[in-house]
Design a protein around this motif. Structure first.
Motif, mmCIF file in Angstrom:
data_model
loop_
_atom_site.group_PDB
_atom_site.id
_atom_site.type_symbol
_atom_site.label_atom_id
_atom_site.label_comp_id
_atom_site.label_asym_id
_atom_site.label_seq_id
_atom_site.Cartn_x
_atom_site.Cartn_y
_atom_site.Cartn_z
ATOM 1 N N VAL A 57 0.868 -1.179 0.000
ATOM 2 C CA VAL A 57 0.000 0.000 0.000
ATOM 3 C C VAL A 57 0.905 1.229 0.000
ATOM 4 N N LEU A 58 0.542 2.194 -0.825
ATOM 5 C CA LEU A 58 1.319 3.423 -0.967
ATOM 6 C C LEU A 58 0.553 4.581 -0.354
ATOM 7 N N LEU A 59 1.218 5.335 0.508
ATOM 8 C CA LEU A 59 0.670 6.569 1.055
ATOM 9 C C LEU A 59 1.468 7.720 0.461
ATOM 10 N N HIS A 60 0.796 8.554 -0.327
ATOM 11 C CA HIS A 60 1.505 9.619 -1.054
ATOM 12 C C HIS A 60 0.659 10.890 -1.072
ATOM 13 N N GLU A 61 1.202 11.942 -0.477
ATOM 14 C CA GLU A 61 0.572 13.260 -0.473
ATOM 15 C C GLU A 61 -0.887 13.195 -0.019
ATOM 16 N N GLY A 62 -1.108 12.442 1.048
ATOM 17 C CA GLY A 62 -2.437 12.341 1.622
ATOM 18 C C GLY A 62 -3.339 11.318 0.967
ATOM 19 N N ARG A 63 -2.853 10.667 -0.085
ATOM 20 C CA ARG A 63 -3.637 9.636 -0.767
ATOM 21 C C ARG A 63 -3.174 8.255 -0.330
ATOM 22 N N THR A 64 -4.104 7.311 -0.341
ATOM 23 C CA THR A 64 -3.778 5.916 -0.072
ATOM 24 C C THR A 64 -4.105 5.111 -1.322
ATOM 25 N N VAL A 65 -3.091 4.421 -1.849
ATOM 26 C CA VAL A 65 -3.254 3.615 -3.056
ATOM 27 C C VAL A 65 -2.815 2.201 -2.721
ATOM 28 N N TRP A 66 -3.710 1.240 -2.896
ATOM 29 C CA TRP A 66 -3.350 -0.142 -2.588
ATOM 30 C C TRP A 66 -3.456 -0.993 -3.847
ATOM 31 N N ASP A 67 -2.817 -2.147 -3.794
ATOM 32 C CA ASP A 67 -2.701 -3.087 -4.908
ATOM 33 C C ASP A 67 -1.564 -2.631 -5.827
#
Length: 213
Positions: A57-67
């Motif tokens: 899971v990536l946390l980037h600039e307040g966003r959470t992106v998984w997969d």
């Protein structure tokens, strides 16, 4: 730092490698949060970061992106200069197709040959896994011939290579030998500095578990 990548053990987590490589290719500075897999508190730890309960899971600039696929597409859109996807439309469509095939398929190979980068234990493959190997070899050969016969799948390292890098690891661990072009591709990935960086870190990990359990 406003970028964090949450991953599993580097020795075992193939999906984490598929997200880590394009993040490094994009040139971002990021923190790594490594969660050891198959422990009593693993699920709880992952859920504290990931709404899906899975890594990466990536946390980037307040966003959470998984997969891993979503992370790769997110990075390709955000950092086109990194060349994660080919510039030409036809090549980009082919890259997306083989990435999606890797993301969704090859279940026999995954089950019979789980990633274990520190190990070397050749095995006799089932018929189903041999079919997976043959299909992967065909994908590699078709892309490499189009790209000139050597090097990365689309000429320069990209998201497709990130998705097939764990397969290279599996082939090396279990003594699987593709055709000549496939073997050349394996050497290319194994010599890739980013792959070497991940592999060296995997070798230094102290966590281990029985993959057959």
């Amino acid at each position: 730092m406003d970028t964090t990548l949450v991953i599993g053990n580097k020795n075992y987590s193939s999906w984490s490698l598929r997200a880590w490589l394009p993040l490094r290719q994009a040139g971002l500075s990021f923190c790594e949060e490594v969660i050891p897999l198959r422990r009593e508190d693993t699920s709880e730890q992952i859920l504290s970061w990931s709404p899906s309960g899975k890594v990466p899971v990536l946390l980037h600039e307040g966003r959470t992106v998984w997969d891993s696929l979503a992370i790769g597409e997110y990075l390709a859109e955000l950092y086109p200069q990194a060349g994660l996807l080919p510039a030409a439309r036809a090549a980009r469509a082919r890259a997306r197709s083989i990435i999606a095939e890797m993301h969704a398929g090859f279940g026999a190979l995954r089950k019979e040959c789980p990633m274990d980068m520190r190990a070397h234990r050749p095995i006799d493959l089932s018929a189903e896994t041999r079919r997976d190997v043959e299909r992967i070899s065909a994908i590699w050969e078709a892309c490499l011939k189009e790209a000139g016969g050597r090097g990365f799948l689309f000429g320069s390292p990209g998201l497709a290579d990130a998705f097939y890098a764990p397969v290279v690891s599996r082939f090396a661990t279990y003594g699987i030998m593709p055709g000549p072009l496939g073997q050349a591709y394996m050497e290319q990935i194994q010599d890739w500095p980013l792959y070497q960086e991940w592999l060296n870190a995997a070798r230094q990990e102290t966590w281990s578990f029985n993959l057959t359990a």
